[in-house]
Design an enzyme around this catalytic site. Structure first.
Site, short mmCIF file in Angstrom:
data_model
loop_
_atom_site.label_atom_id
_atom_site.label_comp_id
_atom_site.label_asym_id
_atom_site.label_seq_id
_atom_site.Cartn_x
_atom_site.Cartn_y
_atom_site.Cartn_z
N VAL A 52 0.83 -1.20 0.00
CA VAL A 52 0.00 0.00 0.00
C VAL A 52 0.86 1.25 0.00
O VAL A 52 0.69 2.15 -0.81
CB VAL A 52 -0.95 0.01 1.21
CG1 VAL A 52 -1.73 1.32 1.26
CG2 VAL A 52 -1.91 -1.16 1.14
N ASP A 71 10.50 3.50 6.52
CA ASP A 71 10.18 2.14 6.94
C ASP A 71 11.20 1.70 7.97
O ASP A 71 12.36 2.15 7.96
CB ASP A 71 10.18 1.19 5.74
CG ASP A 71 9.40 -0.09 6.01
OD1 ASP A 71 8.30 -0.24 5.45
OD2 ASP A 71 9.89 -0.95 6.78
N THR A 121 -2.71 -4.38 9.33
CA THR A 121 -3.68 -4.57 10.41
C THR A 121 -4.24 -5.99 10.33
O THR A 121 -5.33 -6.21 9.79
CB THR A 121 -4.84 -3.55 10.33
OG1 THR A 121 -5.31 -3.48 8.97
CG2 THR A 121 -4.37 -2.18 10.75
N THR A 156 -6.85 -0.69 7.17
CA THR A 156 -8.17 -1.26 7.41
C THR A 156 -8.37 -1.43 8.90
O THR A 156 -7.59 -2.11 9.57
CB THR A 156 -8.32 -2.61 6.71
OG1 THR A 156 -8.13 -2.43 5.31
CG2 THR A 156 -9.69 -3.20 6.96
N CYS A 296 -7.42 -8.90 2.83
CA CYS A 296 -8.63 -8.08 2.92
C CYS A 296 -9.89 -8.91 3.13
O CYS A 296 -10.52 -8.84 4.18
CB CYS A 296 -8.77 -7.23 1.66
SG CYS A 296 -7.50 -5.95 1.49
N ARG A 367 1.73 -14.66 1.73
CA ARG A 367 1.16 -14.40 3.05
C ARG A 367 -0.36 -14.50 2.97
O ARG A 367 -0.97 -14.09 2.01
CB ARG A 367 1.55 -12.99 3.53
CG ARG A 367 3.04 -12.75 3.66
CD ARG A 367 3.32 -11.29 3.92
NE ARG A 367 2.81 -10.45 2.86
CZ ARG A 367 2.63 -9.13 2.95
NH1 ARG A 367 2.91 -8.51 4.08
NH2 ARG A 367 2.17 -8.45 1.92
#
Length: 466
Positions: A52, A71, A121, A156, A296, A367
Site C-alpha cells: 500500500v 520504513d 492490520t 483497514t 482483505c 502471506r
C-alpha cells in the site's frame, strides 16, 4: 504540517474508547494547512513501504511532490535506495523517478506536511483486530511530527479506530492536542495488487476528516493523484466502515457460491455449468468458487464483527460466510483424495504437485494464502506434496509451506496436479503433454476453474473441480 497514515493492518487499545472527541468546525483553528499555500509545495512522508505505502509514495512523487518514504525494515529501505521494487507491483524505474527519498531515520518525519502511514492490520489468533502496527506507527509519528500536521490513517480498521486509538496515541507521543495542534483523517486504501487496471489513480478515493477544513484539504491532495476522483465521507466512521463492508460483501457472495459448489458436488451436478446457466439472467451477479486468501476479504469482516459485537449485535450472516470460506481448503483436500482414489492410487504413496502458492493470480505474495491449509490437510494422509509458483520466492515458500518448491516446472513422477492459483501461465498448459509426464491415470483438481472438465478428461485425467 500534515500526516497521512496508510493501511496495512494494526492493533488497537480498547481502553481509550470514548476519551477523545473531535471538533466539527474550524472555529479557533489558526494553524495553516498546506492547501492554504499550495499542495504541490507540500512534503509527504509515507510510513510503511509495503504493497500500500510504496505505490502511494511513488504516486505522489510522480505528481511532483517531495516524498519521504520511511520504513523500519533496513533490507526494504536498502533495496529501495538501490532502485529495486520490493513489492513486484511496480517497475524499478518508478522507484527511481521523482523527488523521493527512502530512509529508516524517523527524524525525517518532522520535515513532512503529510505523513502517510501504511502499516498492516491483521487479526490475532482469536480473530480480533490486532492494531499493534498502527499504535507503533502513531507513537513514532507523534514523537517526531510538528504542530499543524494532519495524520490520515489508511489501514483497514474497525469503525472508531481513528478517534479511539490513533488520535490518543499521537497525543500521548507528541504532547499535542488533536483538532487544535494537529489534525487527523481517514482514507481507506483500495489498492489491488497485481491489477494494472485498478491502481491508485484508477479507483475513487474515499476521504474523511475531523472537520470540514481538513476534509477539503485532503480531498484536494488526493484529487491531485487520483484520476477517478474522491468521495468525501460525512464522517470518519463512515469511511472506516465502508472499507470493511466492501470486502465483507465480497466474502459473503463468494461464500454463497462456495457452499453452492459443495452442495452441487454432492448431487453430482457440474457447479460451474450451473453458474454459467444462471448467469444468463440479466440480474444474476457473477462470482466464482475458490480459496479466499489475502489480507482483505478473509480479514475485514472480523473488524466489522468485532466492533458490532461491542455494541451488542452479532452479525450472524457475516460470520457464517467466514465459516463457509474457511472450510474450502478441507473441501479441496477432500476432492483431491477422491480423485486419487478414483485413479486407484495409494494415498501414502501418492505425490501431488500444487500449481500456484500465492493467494491470488499475478502476484507472488504467499502471506495469508489458503494453500497452506490444503497442504496441511493432504499431509495428514502422508501424501507427498510439492509446489510451483512462477511469482513467489522459492525460499520463502519452502519456509512457509514446509514442502519441496520447484524452481522449474516439472511434472514427472507426480500422480495428481492441483491447480490452486489462477496464474495466467497455467492457462497455457498443454494438458495432453502434462498427462503423459505424470504417472498412469493422473488426476487433475481444478480449484480455479482454469481447465474445463471435458478438456481434462479428453487429455486422460480424472477430473475434480470446485
Amino acid at each position: 504540517m500534515t500526516t497521512i497514515i496508510s493501511d496495512t493492518e494494526e492493533t488497537a487499545d480498547e481502553g481509550t474508547s470514548g476519551q477523545y472527541a473531535f471538533e466539527t468546525s474550524d472555529e479557533g483553528t489558526a494553524l495553516e494547512h498546506p492547501t492554504d499555500r499550495s499542495t504541490r509545495e507540500a512534503t509527504i512522508c509515507v510510513v510503511g513501504l509495503g504493497y500500500v505505502g510504496l505505490p502511494l509514495a511513488v504516486g505522489f512523487a510522480q505528481s511532483d511532490y517531495r516524498v519521504i518514504g520511511y520504513d523500519v525494515d533496513d533490507v526494504t529501505v536498502g533495496r529501495l535506495q538501490e532502485g529495486v521494487d520490493t513489492t513486484g507491483d511496480l517497475p524499478d524505474e518508478a522507484i527511481q523517478d521523482g523527488d523521493i527519498s527512502y530512509t529508516t531515520d524517523a527524524t525525517s518525519i518532522a520535515e513532512a506536511d503529510y505523513v502517510i502511514i501504511a502499516v498492516p492490520t491483521p487479526i490475532d489468533d482469536d480473530e480480533r483486530p490486532d492494531l499493534g502496527y498502527v499504535e507503533s506507527a502513531a507513537a513514532t509519528v507523534g514523537s517526531k511530527m510538528e504542530p499543524g500536521t494532519t495524520v490520515v490513517l489508511e489501514s483497514t480498521v474497525y469503525p472508531g479506530t481513528t478517534r479511539e486509538v490513533l488520535a490518543p496515541a499521537l497525543e500521548d507521543a507528541s504532547g499535542l492536542t488533536a483538532g487544535t495542534d494537529f489534525f487527523v483523517g481517514y482514507s481507506p486504501e483500495r489498492a489491488t495488487p497485481g491489477d494494472d487496471e485498478h491502481g491508485l489513480a484508477d479507483v475513487v478515493k474515499v476521504v474523511s476528516a475531523q472537520n470540514e477544513k481538513v476534509l477539503e484539504d485532503l480531498a484536494t491532495l488526493y484529487e491531485s493523484v487520483v484520476d477517478a476522483g474522491v468521495h468525501p465521507a460525512p464522517s470518519i466512521e463512515v469511511a472506516e466502515a465502508c472499507k470493511v463492508v466492501e470486502n465483507a460483501q465480497r466474502d459473503l457472495n463468494i461464500a454463497f457460491v462456495n457452499e453452492l459448489s459443495m452442495a452441487l458436488d454432492n448431487m453430482d451436478i457440474d457447479g460451474r455449468a450451473v453458474l454459467e446457466a444462471a448467469g444468463t439472467k440479466w440480474n444474476f451477479h457473477e462470482y466464482r468458487p475458490g480459496l479466499v486468501g489475502g489480507h482483505c476479504i478473509p480479514v475485514d469482516p472480523y473488524f466489522f464483527a468485532y466492533r458490532s459485537a461491542r455494541e451488542g449485535f452479532d452479525p450472524e450472516l457475516m460470520q457464517t460466510s467466514r465459516q463457509v470460506n474457511e472450510s474450502v481448503p478441507d473441501h479441496v483436500a477432500e476432492l483431491t483424495i477422491k480423485a486419487l482414489n478414483q485413479s486407484h492410487k495409494t494415498l501414502r504413496e501418492s505425490r501431488v504437485l500444487v500449481l500456484g502458492l500465492a493467494y491470488k493470480a499475478g502476484v507472488g505474495d504467499i502471506r495469508s494464502s489458503k494453500i497452506d491449509a490444503v497442504i496441511d490437510a493432504l499431509q495428514e494422509y502422508d501424501i507427498d506434496i510439492a509446489g510451483y509458483d512462477p511469482f513467489a520466492d522459492g525460499d520463502a515458500a519452502r519456509e512457509s509451506f514446509g514442502i519441496e518448491v520447484q524452481e522449474q516446472l516439472a511434472f514427472e513422477d507426480f500422480d495428481a496436479v492441483v491447480l490452486a492459483t489462477p496464474h495466467a501461465e497455467f492457462e497455457q498448459l498443454d494438458l495432453e503433454s502434462v498427462a503423459r509426464k505424470l504417472t498412469d491415470d493422473p488426476a487433475l483438481i481444478d480449484v480455479t476453474g482454469t481447465v474445463g472438465e471435458d478438456a481434462a478428461v479428453d487429455a486422460g485425467f480424472v477430473y475434480r473441480g470446485l
